[in-house]
Write a protein that holds these residues in place. Structure first.
Motif, PDB file in Angstrom:
ATOM      1  N   ALA A 190      44.018  43.239  29.264  1.00  0.00           N
ATOM      2  CA  ALA A 190      44.175  42.277  30.364  1.00  0.00           C
ATOM      3  C   ALA A 190      44.612  42.987  31.643  1.00  0.00           C
ATOM      4  O   ALA A 190      44.121  42.680  32.737  1.00  0.00           O
ATOM      5  CB  ALA A 190      45.194  41.204  29.984  1.00  0.00           C
ATOM      6  N   GLN A 191      45.548  43.969  31.530  1.00  0.00           N
ATOM      7  CA  GLN A 191      45.988  44.734  32.705  1.00  0.00           C
ATOM      8  C   GLN A 191      44.856  45.605  33.250  1.00  0.00           C
ATOM      9  O   GLN A 191      44.695  45.749  34.461  1.00  0.00           O
ATOM     10  CB  GLN A 191      47.196  45.592  32.334  1.00  0.00           C
ATOM     11  N   ALA A 192      44.049  46.178  32.346  1.00  0.00           N
ATOM     12  CA  ALA A 192      42.892  46.970  32.775  1.00  0.00           C
ATOM     13  C   ALA A 192      41.887  46.103  33.517  1.00  0.00           C
ATOM     14  O   ALA A 192      41.257  46.547  34.492  1.00  0.00           O
ATOM     15  CB  ALA A 192      42.235  47.635  31.569  1.00  0.00           C
ATOM     16  N   ALA A 193      41.732  44.854  33.075  1.00  0.00           N
ATOM     17  CA  ALA A 193      40.805  43.933  33.744  1.00  0.00           C
ATOM     18  C   ALA A 193      41.235  43.683  35.186  1.00  0.00           C
ATOM     19  O   ALA A 193      40.401  43.621  36.101  1.00  0.00           O
ATOM     20  CB  ALA A 193      40.723  42.622  32.974  1.00  0.00           C
ATOM     21  N   VAL A 194      42.552  43.530  35.408  1.00  0.00           N
ATOM     22  CA  VAL A 194      43.049  43.310  36.770  1.00  0.00           C
ATOM     23  C   VAL A 194      42.783  44.538  37.636  1.00  0.00           C
ATOM     24  O   VAL A 194      42.337  44.417  38.791  1.00  0.00           O
ATOM     25  CB  VAL A 194      44.551  42.974  36.742  1.00  0.00           C
ATOM     26  N   TRP A 195      43.049  45.758  37.105  1.00  0.00           N
ATOM     27  CA  TRP A 195      42.743  46.974  37.855  1.00  0.00           C
ATOM     28  C   TRP A 195      41.239  47.082  38.126  1.00  0.00           C
ATOM     29  O   TRP A 195      40.818  47.519  39.204  1.00  0.00           O
ATOM     30  CB  TRP A 195      43.220  48.207  37.098  1.00  0.00           C
ATOM     31  N   GLY A 196      40.427  46.676  37.139  1.00  0.00           N
ATOM     32  CA  GLY A 196      38.985  46.684  37.361  1.00  0.00           C
ATOM     33  C   GLY A 196      38.594  45.791  38.517  1.00  0.00           C
ATOM     34  O   GLY A 196      37.724  46.133  39.329  1.00  0.00           O
ATOM     35  N   GLY A 197      39.255  44.647  38.630  1.00  0.00           N
ATOM     36  CA  GLY A 197      38.998  43.765  39.766  1.00  0.00           C
ATOM     37  C   GLY A 197      39.396  44.389  41.083  1.00  0.00           C
ATOM     38  O   GLY A 197      38.692  44.245  42.093  1.00  0.00           O
ATOM     39  N   VAL A 198      40.522  45.116  41.105  1.00  0.00           N
ATOM     40  CA  VAL A 198      40.967  45.785  42.338  1.00  0.00           C
ATOM     41  C   VAL A 198      39.958  46.848  42.768  1.00  0.00           C
ATOM     42  O   VAL A 198      39.600  46.946  43.954  1.00  0.00           O
ATOM     43  CB  VAL A 198      42.364  46.407  42.131  1.00  0.00           C
ATOM     44  N   LEU A 199      39.480  47.653  41.824  1.00  0.00           N
ATOM     45  CA  LEU A 199      38.516  48.709  42.149  1.00  0.00           C
ATOM     46  C   LEU A 199      37.220  48.121  42.693  1.00  0.00           C
ATOM     47  O   LEU A 199      36.662  48.598  43.695  1.00  0.00           O
ATOM     48  CB  LEU A 199      38.222  49.546  40.903  1.00  0.00           C
ATOM     49  N   THR A 200      36.732  47.091  42.040  1.00  0.00           N
ATOM     50  CA  THR A 200      35.484  46.467  42.482  1.00  0.00           C
ATOM     51  C   THR A 200      35.650  45.819  43.843  1.00  0.00           C
ATOM     52  O   THR A 200      34.758  45.881  44.698  1.00  0.00           O
ATOM     53  CB  THR A 200      35.027  45.419  41.449  1.00  0.00           C
ATOM     54  N   THR A 201      36.812  45.205  44.074  1.00  0.00           N
ATOM     55  CA  THR A 201      37.060  44.557  45.349  1.00  0.00           C
ATOM     56  C   THR A 201      37.186  45.570  46.477  1.00  0.00           C
ATOM     57  O   THR A 201      36.680  45.338  47.581  1.00  0.00           O
ATOM     58  CB  THR A 201      38.341  43.698  45.275  1.00  0.00           C
ATOM     59  N   GLY A 202      37.845  46.710  46.211  1.00  0.00           N
ATOM     60  CA  GLY A 202      37.944  47.755  47.230  1.00  0.00           C
ATOM     61  C   GLY A 202      36.574  48.254  47.660  1.00  0.00           C
ATOM     62  O   GLY A 202      36.295  48.431  48.860  1.00  0.00           O
ATOM     63  N   PHE A 203      35.700  48.487  46.692  1.00  0.00           N
ATOM     64  CA  PHE A 203      34.317  48.872  46.991  1.00  0.00           C
ATOM     65  C   PHE A 203      33.642  47.801  47.842  1.00  0.00           C
ATOM     66  O   PHE A 203      32.981  48.096  48.845  1.00  0.00           O
ATOM     67  CB  PHE A 203      33.568  49.058  45.673  1.00  0.00           C
ATOM     68  N   ALA A 204      33.843  46.548  47.468  1.00  0.00           N
ATOM     69  CA  ALA A 204      33.162  45.450  48.152  1.00  0.00           C
ATOM     70  C   ALA A 204      33.664  45.256  49.576  1.00  0.00           C
ATOM     71  O   ALA A 204      32.889  44.893  50.463  1.00  0.00           O
ATOM     72  CB  ALA A 204      33.326  44.169  47.351  1.00  0.00           C
TER      73      ALA A 204
ATOM     74  N   ILE B 106      35.738  38.498  46.451  1.00  0.00           N
ATOM     75  CA  ILE B 106      36.360  37.274  45.961  1.00  0.00           C
ATOM     76  C   ILE B 106      36.263  37.151  44.441  1.00  0.00           C
ATOM     77  O   ILE B 106      37.256  36.883  43.749  1.00  0.00           O
ATOM     78  CB  ILE B 106      35.713  36.051  46.633  1.00  0.00           C
ATOM     79  N   SER B 107      35.051  37.371  43.913  1.00  0.00           N
ATOM     80  CA  SER B 107      34.784  37.046  42.521  1.00  0.00           C
ATOM     81  C   SER B 107      35.572  37.876  41.505  1.00  0.00           C
ATOM     82  O   SER B 107      36.161  37.308  40.580  1.00  0.00           O
ATOM     83  CB  SER B 107      33.284  37.150  42.237  1.00  0.00           C
ATOM     84  N   PRO B 108      35.605  39.229  41.616  1.00  0.00           N
ATOM     85  CA  PRO B 108      36.334  39.979  40.586  1.00  0.00           C
ATOM     86  C   PRO B 108      37.811  39.617  40.505  1.00  0.00           C
ATOM     87  O   PRO B 108      38.349  39.461  39.406  1.00  0.00           O
ATOM     88  CB  PRO B 108      36.144  41.449  41.021  1.00  0.00           C
ATOM     89  N   LEU B 109      38.461  39.488  41.672  1.00  0.00           N
ATOM     90  CA  LEU B 109      39.868  39.113  41.650  1.00  0.00           C
ATOM     91  C   LEU B 109      40.048  37.717  41.053  1.00  0.00           C
ATOM     92  O   LEU B 109      40.974  37.470  40.273  1.00  0.00           O
ATOM     93  CB  LEU B 109      40.454  39.169  43.062  1.00  0.00           C
ATOM     94  N   MET B 110      39.164  36.803  41.430  1.00  0.00           N
ATOM     95  CA  MET B 110      39.244  35.448  40.905  1.00  0.00           C
ATOM     96  C   MET B 110      38.972  35.430  39.399  1.00  0.00           C
ATOM     97  O   MET B 110      39.765  34.879  38.608  1.00  0.00           O
ATOM     98  CB  MET B 110      38.229  34.557  41.633  1.00  0.00           C
TER      99      MET B 110
END
Length: 388
Positions: free
Chosen positions: A28-42, A340-344
């Motif tokens: 679950a914590q890795a999923a949140v970091w994955g959202g941060v990485l994807t959002t930074g790229f976006a 928006i989407s990965p963080l959400m």
């Protein structure tokens, strides 16, 4: 686009493992970091895609595409050898800054297509992306057995090959007489959105595009985490499921979409695709059988007709010297959805799978996507059919 998609698909199955190697912690914590990485790229993609689109309208498609591929090669190498989550984040930011590949290729296709062919030919771009997704996740899942960094190294090799292919084979598609002067004011993402949305009939279509982009991003944002939590899938199984999805997308966008467009027209294709996506999202959210989910994956992929039809409607309205700007805006729209989407979606996933979750429901993000797709359907039903 096929080689580009292979690179994206290669790293997707192992991203949770790499994040956990660097940071430790739970899935679950890795999923949140994955959202941060994807959002930074976006975020970087959102800020600079209109600039790239306007540059390609002013300087031509080929140089923008080649620079993008060269930097992408270096970006994958940085991520392959990253020893901290922060260096991985820097790699994603740099990649987002120069990620003009898809927008530039789509602008090339617009240059080469007659107005009545644009939706179908944009489908070919999607088919190429789907074909890359057939190969990329499968190879990435297999390479994942050698460690989570091996797929990144393979992605760097593919990006380098893609650069050489563009350098040696690709010819310029925008002749000098169809170019326009570069204007920094139009490179501003908000100004570019405003400029494109002012074209007759484009505003509602752009709203549908943005809503649907946020909804459909639930798949890359959450799929590896969702399938592991719900079904206990390994990276190899995740890769196989994405390959099955890619095969169907390639078939739908490379061939079937032409029949659908002939029967329903662009607007009817958008409406039918949105309805099919809503059915798929509801089914995925509630399923408990992984093998049944695999068997229904091709059905979900049939919703891939939406994006090419929307692009075709808007591209026919935009003038020839603004095709790059339009594709830059659409890429920025995808980037905005990716902000928006990965963080959400990852936050919803974490809330419904963590130790303190009030209800264990890994499919909750797909219910959120279902709601957004329903809103997009309402907008397109209320909008005039326009030139489509």
């Amino acid at each position: 686009m096929m080689l580009e998609a292979m690179g994206v698909g290669l790293i997707l199955p192992v991203m949770p493992s790499l994040i956990q190697d660097l940071e430790g912690g739970s899935l679950a914590q890795a999923a949140v970091w994955g959202g941060v990485l994807t959002t930074g790229f976006a975020v970087m993609q959102f800020l600079f895609s209109p600039t790239m689109g306007n540059l390609s309208d002013a300087r031509g498609r080929r140089p923008v595409l080649l620079i993008s591929l060269a930097v992408l090669t270096l970006d994958y190498l940085v991520m392959a050898w990253a020893q901290s989550i922060w260096l991985l984040l820097i790699g994603r930011l740099v990649g987002g800054l120069t990620s003009a590949t898809q927008a530039t290729v789509t602008a090339c296709m617009a240059d080469l297509s007659r107005p009545e062919e644009k939706s179908a030919n944009f489908g070919l771009i999607g088919a190429a992306f789907g074909a890359g997704f057939v190969l990329g996740p499968v190879i990435g899942g297999v390479l994942g057995d050698f460690g989570p960094r091996a797929p990144f190294q393979a992605a760097a090799l593919l990006a380098g090959v893609n650069f050489l292919f563009g350098l040696l084979v690709l010819r310029e598609t925008l002749p000098p007489e169809r170019r326009r002067r570069f204007d920094w004011r139009r490179a501003n993402p908000l100004r570019a959105f405003h400029s494109i949305a002012r074209l007759p009939g484009v505003g509602p279509l752009l709203a549908v595009y943005l809503l649907y982009s946020v909804a459909i991003f639930v798949y890359p944002a959450i799929w590896p985490y969702f399938t592991e939590a719900r079904f206990g899938w390994t990276p190899k199984t995740v890769g196989l499921s994405l390959a099955l999805f890619g095969i169907t997308v390639a078939l739908v966008q490379g061939g079937l979409i032409r029949l659908v467009l002939r029967w329903l027209g662009d607007r009817g294709t958008v409406i039918g695709g949105l309805v099919l996506n809503m059915i798929s999202m509801l089914t995925i959210a509630l399923l408990n059988d992984g093998w049944l989910l695999l068997s229904l994956t091709p059905v979900a992929a049939f919703g891939a007709v939406v994006m090419p039809a929307l692009q075709g409607l808007m591209s026919r309205i935009a003038p020839d010297d603004a095709q790059g700007e339009l594709q830059g805006v659409l890429t920025a729209g995808n980037a905005l959805a990716a902000i928006i989407s990965p963080l959400m979606m990852t936050s919803v996933f974490a809330a419904f799978t963590g130790a303190t979750a009030p209800l264990h429901l890994p499919g909750a993000p797909f219910l959120v996507a279902l709601l957004l797709t329903g809103v997009a359907l309402i907008v397109v039903l209320q909008a005039r059919s326009g030139r489509g």
